[in-house]
Write a protein that holds these residues in place. Structure first.
Motif, mmCIF file in Angstrom:
data_model
loop_
_atom_site.group_PDB
_atom_site.id
_atom_site.type_symbol
_atom_site.label_atom_id
_atom_site.label_comp_id
_atom_site.label_asym_id
_atom_site.label_seq_id
_atom_site.Cartn_x
_atom_site.Cartn_y
_atom_site.Cartn_z
ATOM 1 N N TRP A 233 0.804 -1.122 -0.006
ATOM 2 C CA TRP A 233 -0.037 -0.174 0.093
ATOM 3 C C TRP A 233 0.782 1.286 -0.058
ATOM 4 C CZ3 TRP A 233 -5.499 -0.672 1.499
ATOM 5 C CH2 TRP A 233 -6.166 0.364 1.432
ATOM 6 N N VAL A 234 2.025 1.253 0.777
ATOM 7 C CA VAL A 234 2.817 2.522 0.880
ATOM 8 C C VAL A 234 3.674 2.649 -0.437
ATOM 9 C CG1 VAL A 234 4.808 3.273 1.632
ATOM 10 C CG2 VAL A 234 3.151 2.357 3.180
ATOM 11 N N GLU A 235 3.868 1.533 -0.958
ATOM 12 C CA GLU A 235 4.474 1.553 -2.121
ATOM 13 C C GLU A 235 3.738 2.165 -3.382
ATOM 14 O OE1 GLU A 235 5.718 0.633 -6.227
ATOM 15 O OE2 GLU A 235 4.232 -0.426 -5.235
ATOM 16 N N TRP A 236 2.147 1.556 -3.354
ATOM 17 C CA TRP A 236 1.518 2.021 -4.293
ATOM 18 C C TRP A 236 1.102 3.572 -4.242
ATOM 19 C CZ3 TRP A 236 -2.762 4.646 -4.291
ATOM 20 C CH2 TRP A 236 -3.748 5.137 -5.381
ATOM 21 N N GLU A 237 0.851 4.113 -2.810
ATOM 22 C CA GLU A 237 1.022 5.506 -2.593
ATOM 23 C C GLU A 237 2.275 6.668 -3.083
ATOM 24 O OE1 GLU A 237 -0.202 6.517 1.190
ATOM 25 O OE2 GLU A 237 -2.343 5.717 0.812
ATOM 26 N N GLU A 238 3.303 5.877 -2.912
ATOM 27 C CA GLU A 238 4.584 6.536 -3.259
ATOM 28 C C GLU A 238 4.709 6.472 -5.032
ATOM 29 O OE1 GLU A 238 7.625 4.168 -1.667
ATOM 30 O OE2 GLU A 238 7.378 5.044 0.532
ATOM 31 N N ARG A 239 4.307 5.451 -5.641
ATOM 32 C CA ARG A 239 4.254 5.347 -7.032
ATOM 33 C C ARG A 239 3.486 6.121 -7.843
ATOM 34 N NH1 ARG A 239 2.994 0.132 -7.455
ATOM 35 N NH2 ARG A 239 1.215 0.339 -8.107
ATOM 36 N N ASN A 240 2.082 6.520 -6.874
ATOM 37 C CA ASN A 240 1.106 7.429 -7.677
ATOM 38 C C ASN A 240 1.044 8.514 -7.003
ATOM 39 O OD1 ASN A 240 -0.195 5.557 -9.476
ATOM 40 N ND2 ASN A 240 0.107 4.153 -7.814
#
Length: 116
Positions: free
Chosen positions: A37-44
């Motif tokens: 989830w954290v990685e998704w938020e960073e990527r987007n």
């Protein structure tokens, strides 16, 4: 650029099934899902205007008064994208639906400018 409300949904029975797992099983899902989830938020991050949050039980207000209610909404955030389809594509690999027991993410355009 257009702004969209992204609403996380989850069926009550899927949430109940998750909560009926052992603590170790729930922790294992969290251990996989939270970093994703954290990685998704960073990527987007360039598309996220408001990280929103997760929500709990519903209380509904109607002409008849105030009462407990039920709906599939479990969280939200606000994103910016050129089109609703582009906004929706951001969520295709979101952990809410790939790791956690989430049912979906509903994407709705704002027709008035949200106060961010």
């Amino acid at each position: 650029m257009p702004k969209f409300l992204a609403v996380y949904t989850m069926k009550a029975e899927d949430f109940a099934r998750f909560r009926n797992l052992s603590k170790a099983e729930q922790d294992a899902i969290d251990a996989e899902g939270i970093p994703k989830w954290v990685e998704w938020e960073e990527r987007n991050a360039a598309h996220i205007l408001n990280r929103g949050g997760m929500v709990g039980k519903t209380t509904r207000v109607t002409r008849d008064g105030i009462a407990a209610a039920s709906n599939p909404i479990c969280g939200y955030l606000i994103v910016e994208a050129p089109t609703a389809e582009a906004a929706a594509r951001l969520f295709q690999d979101h952990p809410h639906i790939t790791v956690f027991p989430g049912d979906g993410v509903d994407i709705m355009p704002f027709v008035t400018d949200p106060d961010l």
